[in-house]
Write an enzyme that holds these catalytic residues in place. Structure first.
Site, PDB file in Angstrom:
ATOM      1  N   HIS A  21       9.668   6.121  10.933  1.00  0.00           N
ATOM      2  CA  HIS A  21       9.505   6.843  12.004  1.00  0.00           C
ATOM      3  C   HIS A  21      10.718   7.770  12.383  1.00  0.00           C
ATOM      4  O   HIS A  21      10.760   8.794  12.771  1.00  0.00           O
ATOM      5  CB  HIS A  21       9.329   6.427  13.359  1.00  0.00           C
ATOM      6  CG  HIS A  21       7.957   5.559  13.565  1.00  0.00           C
ATOM      7  ND1 HIS A  21       7.721   4.236  13.693  1.00  0.00           N
ATOM      8  CD2 HIS A  21       6.783   6.151  13.159  1.00  0.00           C
ATOM      9  CE1 HIS A  21       6.526   3.963  14.033  1.00  0.00           C
ATOM     10  NE2 HIS A  21       5.795   5.161  13.434  1.00  0.00           N
ATOM     11  N   CYS A 127      -5.790   3.944   9.647  1.00  0.00           N
ATOM     12  CA  CYS A 127      -5.478   5.532   9.515  1.00  0.00           C
ATOM     13  C   CYS A 127      -6.104   6.143  10.458  1.00  0.00           C
ATOM     14  O   CYS A 127      -5.717   7.429  10.690  1.00  0.00           O
ATOM     15  CB  CYS A 127      -6.193   6.147   8.138  1.00  0.00           C
ATOM     16  SG  CYS A 127      -5.761   5.157   6.638  1.00  0.00           S
ATOM     17  N   CYS A 143      -9.084  -0.217   2.304  1.00  0.00           N
ATOM     18  CA  CYS A 143      -8.210   0.740   2.437  1.00  0.00           C
ATOM     19  C   CYS A 143      -7.031   0.597   1.951  1.00  0.00           C
ATOM     20  O   CYS A 143      -6.216  -0.440   2.146  1.00  0.00           O
ATOM     21  CB  CYS A 143      -7.681   1.178   4.154  1.00  0.00           C
ATOM     22  SG  CYS A 143      -6.286   2.250   4.271  1.00  0.00           S
ATOM     23  N   HIS A 146      -3.796   0.261   4.124  1.00  0.00           N
ATOM     24  CA  HIS A 146      -3.864  -0.802   5.274  1.00  0.00           C
ATOM     25  C   HIS A 146      -4.224  -2.052   4.816  1.00  0.00           C
ATOM     26  O   HIS A 146      -4.344  -3.345   5.342  1.00  0.00           O
ATOM     27  CB  HIS A 146      -4.562  -0.324   6.491  1.00  0.00           C
ATOM     28  CG  HIS A 146      -3.754   0.922   7.183  1.00  0.00           C
ATOM     29  ND1 HIS A 146      -4.434   2.092   6.863  1.00  0.00           N
ATOM     30  CD2 HIS A 146      -2.720   0.725   7.947  1.00  0.00           C
ATOM     31  CE1 HIS A 146      -3.344   2.903   7.721  1.00  0.00           C
ATOM     32  NE2 HIS A 146      -2.565   2.193   8.479  1.00  0.00           N
ATOM     33  N   LYS A 293       6.428  -0.490  -0.387  1.00  0.00           N
ATOM     34  CA  LYS A 293       5.867  -0.070   0.655  1.00  0.00           C
ATOM     35  C   LYS A 293       6.331  -1.043   1.766  1.00  0.00           C
ATOM     36  O   LYS A 293       6.055  -2.342   1.331  1.00  0.00           O
ATOM     37  CB  LYS A 293       4.404  -0.182   0.649  1.00  0.00           C
ATOM     38  CG  LYS A 293       3.862   0.646   1.876  1.00  0.00           C
ATOM     39  CD  LYS A 293       2.188   0.861   1.426  1.00  0.00           C
ATOM     40  CE  LYS A 293       1.335   0.921   2.720  1.00  0.00           C
ATOM     41  NZ  LYS A 293       1.350   1.704   3.837  1.00  0.00           N
ATOM     42  N   LYS A 296       4.237  -5.935   6.631  1.00  0.00           N
ATOM     43  CA  LYS A 296       4.644  -7.297   7.212  1.00  0.00           C
ATOM     44  C   LYS A 296       4.432  -8.364   6.547  1.00  0.00           C
ATOM     45  O   LYS A 296       5.082  -9.381   6.407  1.00  0.00           O
ATOM     46  CB  LYS A 296       4.070  -7.465   8.547  1.00  0.00           C
ATOM     47  CG  LYS A 296       4.349  -6.597   9.591  1.00  0.00           C
ATOM     48  CD  LYS A 296       3.851  -6.960  11.332  1.00  0.00           C
ATOM     49  CE  LYS A 296       4.447  -5.806  12.104  1.00  0.00           C
ATOM     50  NZ  LYS A 296       3.016  -5.411  12.779  1.00  0.00           N
TER      51      LYS A 296
HETATM   52  N1  MSP Z   1      -0.082   9.045  15.451  1.00  0.00           N
HETATM   53  C1  MSP Z   1       0.063   9.753  14.096  1.00  0.00           C
HETATM   54  C2  MSP Z   1       0.420  10.981  14.293  1.00  0.00           C
HETATM   55  C3  MSP Z   1      -0.218  11.980  14.867  1.00  0.00           C
HETATM   56  S1  MSP Z   1       0.799  13.859  15.102  1.00  0.00           S
HETATM   57  C4  MSP Z   1      -0.276  14.747  15.793  1.00  0.00           C
HETATM   58  C5  MSP Z   1       0.599   8.783  13.254  1.00  0.00           C
HETATM   59  N2  MSP Z   1       1.520   8.019  13.630  1.00  0.00           N
HETATM   60  S2  MSP Z   1       2.473   6.921  12.837  1.00  0.00           S
HETATM   61  O1  MSP Z   1       3.229   6.093  13.726  1.00  0.00           O
HETATM   62  O2  MSP Z   1       1.514   6.075  11.775  1.00  0.00           O
HETATM   63  O3  MSP Z   1       3.234   7.709  11.837  1.00  0.00           O
HETATM   64  C6  MSP Z   1       4.397   8.719  12.564  1.00  0.00           C
HETATM   65  C7  MSP Z   1       4.911   9.317  11.445  1.00  0.00           C
HETATM   66  O4  MSP Z   1       5.913   8.311  10.628  1.00  0.00           O
HETATM   67  C8  MSP Z   1       4.215  10.299  10.459  1.00  0.00           C
HETATM   68  O5  MSP Z   1       4.913  11.430  10.364  1.00  0.00           O
HETATM   69  C9  MSP Z   1       4.484   9.316   9.291  1.00  0.00           C
HETATM   70  O6  MSP Z   1       3.962   9.934   7.947  1.00  0.00           O
HETATM   71  C10 MSP Z   1       5.838   8.729   9.426  1.00  0.00           C
HETATM   72  N3  MSP Z   1       5.834   7.504   8.560  1.00  0.00           N
HETATM   73  C11 MSP Z   1       5.207   6.487   8.924  1.00  0.00           C
HETATM   74  N4  MSP Z   1       5.966   5.444   7.917  1.00  0.00           N
HETATM   75  C12 MSP Z   1       6.476   6.194   7.216  1.00  0.00           C
HETATM   76  C13 MSP Z   1       7.461   5.595   5.950  1.00  0.00           C
HETATM   77  N5  MSP Z   1       7.563   4.475   5.693  1.00  0.00           N
HETATM   78  N6  MSP Z   1       8.660   6.613   5.609  1.00  0.00           N
HETATM   79  C14 MSP Z   1       8.526   7.713   6.282  1.00  0.00           C
HETATM   80  N7  MSP Z   1       7.646   8.168   7.317  1.00  0.00           N
HETATM   81  C15 MSP Z   1       6.622   7.459   7.418  1.00  0.00           C
HETATM   82  O7  MSP Z   1       0.353   8.877  11.906  1.00  0.00           O
END
Ligand code: MSP
Length: 472
Positions: A21, A127, A143, A146, A293, A296
């Site tokens: 994030h 997703c 998936c 996931h 990746k 958990k």
């Molecule tokens: N809620 C949706 C986004 C809605 S935007 C209108 C979502 N949430 S998320 O929590 O799964 O991901 C949030 C952001 O974190 C996304 O840009 C996602 O690609 C990014 N990442 C989640 N895991 C990641 C990594 N391991 N590495 C880099 N970014 C990653 O999708």
């Protein structure tokens, strides 16, 4: 002076922030600071995506009230963003009343492209996405992201007629009116668009209660992505307020996994609303943990707070902005993190500051009046959103300065009183160059840039009482 609007993806609040994030926030913040440095006015949105079954079920599983659950987790994201030093100007929560009302208005405005139909097919709750039969078959019913079997859905839904906008979106991407970065992802998106069916944008209330109700139909709730994507404009006040001062966004930062929503549904929604498309969508890669990746079940999930607290914010920003290639996947391991800290931050930069400030102190040098200059090579790379490369470029300047000190050997000059003026000229020039490096570093490492600036512009140059990056 221009007005620049930047956005970050809003994370789901079905858990605490994880290291991935951080990437959206850091990239957007770096670009925001770069634009501000050029004198532009920047608005930077951040927020949390709080609806959908995934969140609802998690709260249920924990036996806590859903609203309480999202409140608590959203707070964790707000704290996290602060800890990362992100200068966001807005924070939107999709459970905000204003957002929900605006979403319903948005729905009404795109209604001529919506129709009701029955849906029979597959869904991945991880997703929050409907999958085609082809994908279902390719992935053998599970998936891959996931590791969960797709759910079979058979229900009445509202559909959004993507077909109405396909040509326009295709032209916009091809002509770069809507620029998708990196380029290879733009090609992937064009391919996806070609095969993209109309999308289901609601779920029956019995299947999804935690969401925004469809206006005029009590029995249906909006698909979480319609609600989530709208945040980028509801946060600006759309449709109650004129958003043309800020919209279209200069850049929207998203991870590669959610680029598809931003390249198909989102442009289609904007076109249906008669709004311009964002100028750019910047899609970053994933942070892996030890080459894998994060998951958990593998037990390799990295806690960002632990990383942040181990060596402080500049170390954290340094690693993820320089060693996470902006556009491809990158890896985090504690060994790599420690090495980058000790060999690069401490040895290359920390020592340089300490060493040069000590040399200046010995000559009793007064701080400099610093006049930063823009650097066209740096600007070009930043304008391409290739932050890790721009950071490499700044680092090459740090290394050049270390070499220059070794070559000019100010300590040797110091042995000859008659060469004092020459010594002062050498030190002044080195300090000026270091200040210029600090200026270029500001978007990446704001605290460090400030610390360097205060050392070399103070009334009297003195090394920092504790080194900027003490070794450990
Ligand atoms: N809620 C949706 C986004 C809605 S935007 C209108 C979502 N949430 S998320 O929590 O799964 O991901 C949030 C952001 O974190 C996304 O840009 C996602 O690609 C990014 N990442 C989640 N895991 C990641 C990594 N391991 N590495 C880099 N970014 C990653 O999708």
């Amino acid at each position: 002076m221009s007005k620049i609007y930047l956005t970050t993806a809003i994370p789901y609040v079905n858990g605490a922030p994880h290291i991935g994030h951080a990437l959206d926030y850091l990239l957007a913040d770096t670009y925001a600071r770069y634009e501000k440095g050029k004198g532009n006015e920047v608005r930077l949105q951040a927020g949390t995506d709080e609806h959908g079954n995934k969140i609802y079920k998690k709260a249920e599983e924990l036996g806590v009230d859903t609203k309480q659950y999202v409140d608590d987790n959203s707070k964790k994201f707000q704290d996290f963003i602060k800890k990362l030093g992100v200068e966001n100007t807005d924070y939107i929560r999709t459970t905000d009343e204003a957002h929900k009302n605006r979403c319903q208005e948005i729905w009404k405005r795109i209604e001529s492209h919506i129709y009701k139909n029955s849906y029979e097919g597959w869904y991945c709750e991880g997703c929050e996405r409907f999958v085609t039969d082809k994908e279902y078959q390719e992935n053998n019913g599970t998936c891959p992201d996931h590791n969960k079997p797709y759910q079979k859905l058979s229900e009445e839904n509202y559909y959004f007629r993507i077909a109405d906008f396909k040509d326009q979106i295709k032209n916009a991407i091809e002509s770069r009116e809507l620029e998708i970065l990196p380029d290879f992802r733009a090609k992937e998106m064009l391919k996806l668009l070609e095969d993209s069916p109309d999308v289901s944008i609601s779920r029956p209330k019995e299947q999804l209660s935690w969401g925004v109700p469809v206006p005029g139909d009590e029995s249906q709730v909006m698909y979480v992505w319609i609600d989530a994507l709208s945040n980028y404009i509801t946060v600006l006040g759309y449709p109650d307020q004129d958003i043309s001062e800020w919209w279209p966004a200069a850049a929207q930062f998203v991870g590669k996994d959610i680029l598809r929503f931003h390249s198909i549904i989102w442009p289609a929604m904007l076109l249906a609303l008669g709004l311009p498309l964002p100028k750019r969508i910047v899609s970053h890669g994933f942070v892996l943990s030890n080459g894998q990746k994060m998951s958990k079940s593998i037990g390799n999930v990295v806690d960002p707070i632990e990383v942040l607290e181990s060596k402080g914010l500049p170390a954290f920003r340094y690693y993820f902005l320089r060693h996470a290639d902006t556009f491809s996947d990158s890896d985090f391991t504690w060994d790599k993190y420690n090495e980058a800290y000790n060999n690069e931050l401490a040895n290359d930069l920390g020592n340089l500051v300490q060493r040069l400030a000590n040399l200046c102190k010995k000559q009793d040098l007064a701080g400099l009046k610093f006049d930063p200059v823009r650097d066209s090579e740096y600007d070009k790379t930043m304008d391409e959103f290739y932050f890790s490369r721009a950071f490499d470029y700044v680092w090459s300047k740090v290394q050049d300065l270390n070499k220059e000190i070794d070559e000019k050997k100010p300590w040797e000059l110091n042995k000859f009183p008659e060469r004092h003026d020459e010594l002062v000229t050498v030190l002044t020039s080195l300090a000026e160059k270091l200040l210029q490096v600090a200026y270029l570093l500001e978007p990446f490492l704001p605290e460090t840039a400030k610390a360097i600036e205060s050392v070399f512009t103070a009334e009297k140059i003195l090394p920092p009482a504790t080194p900027l990056f003490p070794k450990n």
